[in-house]
Design an enzyme around this catalytic site. Structure first.
Site, PDB file in Angstrom:
ATOM      1  N   SER A 144     -34.202  50.357  -6.831  1.00 11.83           N
ATOM      2  CA  SER A 144     -35.088  51.484  -6.556  1.00 11.83           C
ATOM      3  C   SER A 144     -34.482  52.424  -5.517  1.00 11.83           C
ATOM      4  O   SER A 144     -33.719  52.017  -4.642  1.00 11.83           O
ATOM      5  CB  SER A 144     -36.438  50.976  -6.057  1.00 11.83           C
ATOM      6  OG  SER A 144     -37.013  50.109  -7.016  1.00 11.83           O
TER       7      SER A 144
HETATM    8  N1  SAH Z   1     -37.456  47.148  -7.066  1.00 16.92           N
HETATM    9  C1  SAH Z   1     -36.280  46.613  -7.708  1.00 16.92           C
HETATM   10  C2  SAH Z   1     -35.878  47.364  -8.951  1.00 16.92           C
HETATM   11  C3  SAH Z   1     -36.871  47.353  -9.979  1.00 16.92           C
HETATM   12  S1  SAH Z   1     -36.308  47.922 -11.560  1.00 16.92           S
HETATM   13  C4  SAH Z   1     -35.127  46.661  -6.745  1.00 16.92           C
HETATM   14  O1  SAH Z   1     -35.275  47.178  -5.644  1.00 16.92           O
HETATM   15  O2  SAH Z   1     -34.065  46.198  -7.132  1.00 16.92           O
HETATM   16  C5  SAH Z   1     -37.699  47.321 -12.452  1.00 16.92           C
HETATM   17  C6  SAH Z   1     -37.664  45.858 -12.734  1.00 16.92           C
HETATM   18  O3  SAH Z   1     -38.881  45.541 -13.392  1.00 16.92           O
HETATM   19  C7  SAH Z   1     -36.540  45.449 -13.677  1.00 16.92           C
HETATM   20  O4  SAH Z   1     -35.758  44.464 -13.094  1.00 16.92           O
HETATM   21  C8  SAH Z   1     -37.284  44.926 -14.920  1.00 16.92           C
HETATM   22  O5  SAH Z   1     -36.648  43.847 -15.550  1.00 16.92           O
HETATM   23  C9  SAH Z   1     -38.618  44.513 -14.324  1.00 16.92           C
HETATM   24  N2  SAH Z   1     -39.725  44.424 -15.286  1.00 16.92           N
HETATM   25  C10 SAH Z   1     -40.042  45.259 -16.285  1.00 16.92           C
HETATM   26  N3  SAH Z   1     -41.146  44.824 -16.938  1.00 16.92           N
HETATM   27  C11 SAH Z   1     -41.537  43.677 -16.326  1.00 16.92           C
HETATM   28  C12 SAH Z   1     -42.607  42.740 -16.515  1.00 16.92           C
HETATM   29  N4  SAH Z   1     -43.512  42.902 -17.497  1.00 16.92           N
HETATM   30  N5  SAH Z   1     -42.693  41.697 -15.692  1.00 16.92           N
HETATM   31  C13 SAH Z   1     -41.802  41.500 -14.682  1.00 16.92           C
HETATM   32  N6  SAH Z   1     -40.772  42.337 -14.452  1.00 16.92           N
HETATM   33  C14 SAH Z   1     -40.637  43.424 -15.253  1.00 16.92           C
END
Ligand code: SAH
Length: 226
Positions: A71
């Site tokens: 993020s």
């Molecule tokens: N905040 C994180 C980045 C998030 S990117 C950081 O700082 O690194 C969004 C993430 O949400 C991804 O890794 C993706 O795999 C996850 N994601 C998407 N749908 C999801 C779900 N239904 N349950 C859990 N994780 C999910």
């Protein structure tokens, strides 16, 4: 911390680079001092591939593999601020749920503001990477789970805060159900290119919604990675 990673950090971890990022976030309207200090102190470069680590203190989302991104610091700051607003200094939220752990950067920023963070990620190798990253930083008040975050984490509910790092088109009802009284859900909602960050607050049997900023997140995918 391994020597290789420590060496690779020289230069990009310089106090000046981090100060510049924090100044930028202040100019963009982030004002919570504890949040700004936390962004300054979390070594974002350790969460990224070495090839991209030199860009770690730019205010931008960057790839972490599997089609996902770490993020953007500004968005992490705004979300964290929205979750903890009004919390007296030194006080912590009891339980916070995070959906979309990714590499664990947002989790690390959040950790000192909660007694315990429960974080869910649907891609197994990212769960492992986040676990290693958080261990390396000595962050112990986090439980990670490989699961579909769409349904929240019922056995640990209710939560004083829920932070979602991927965007559904509509808010999953189970997340609202798992909010404690006065609890806040910070979540991007909407289709690609038209997402808005919302804060939903439980107030008795009502939910109050506030629109925060336009954002761009990867989609919240329903179901599990094989
Ligand atoms: N905040 C994180 C980045 C998030 S990117 C950081 O700082 O690194 C969004 C993430 O949400 C991804 O890794 C993706 O795999 C996850 N994601 C998407 N749908 C999801 C779900 N239904 N349950 C859990 N994780 C999910």
């Amino acid at each position: 911390m391994s020597e290789r990673r420590e060496l690779s950090g020289i230069g990009m971890t310089s106090a000046r680079t981090r100060d510049r990022l924090v100044e930028r976030l202040k100019n963009e309207g982030v004002h919570n001092q504890a949040v700004l200090e936390r962004i300054r102190s979390v070594p974002r470069h350790l969460f990224m591939d070495e090839a991209l680590a030199s860009r770690a203190y730019e205010d931008t989302a960057l790839p972490i593999g599997y089609g996902q991104t770490i993020s953007q610091p500004y968005v992490v700051a705004v979300m964290t601020e929205a979750l903890v607003e009004g919390l007296p200094p030194g006080k912590k939220l009891t339980k916070v749920l995070e959906i979309g752990t990714g590499c664990g950067y947002q989790t690390a920023v959040l950790a000192p503001f909660a007694q315990h963070v429960y974080s869910i990620e649907r891609i197994q190798p990212l769960v492992q990477r986040a676990r290693a990253n958080l261990r390396e930083l000595g962050i112990g008040n986090v439980s990670l789970r490989h699961a579909d975050g769409w349904r929240g984490w019922r056995s640990q509910a209710p939560f004083q805060g829920i932070l979602v790092a991927a965007a559904p088109v509509e808010i999953p009802p189970e997340l609202l159900e798992q909010l404690d009284q006065g609890g806040r859900l910070v979540i991007p909602v909407g289709p690609k290119n038209r997402q808005v960050l919302y804060r939903a607050t439980r107030d008795g049997s009502e939910i109050r919604y506030e629109e925060l900023i336009p954002v761009s997140f990867v989609p919240l995918v329903e179901g599990m990675e094989a």
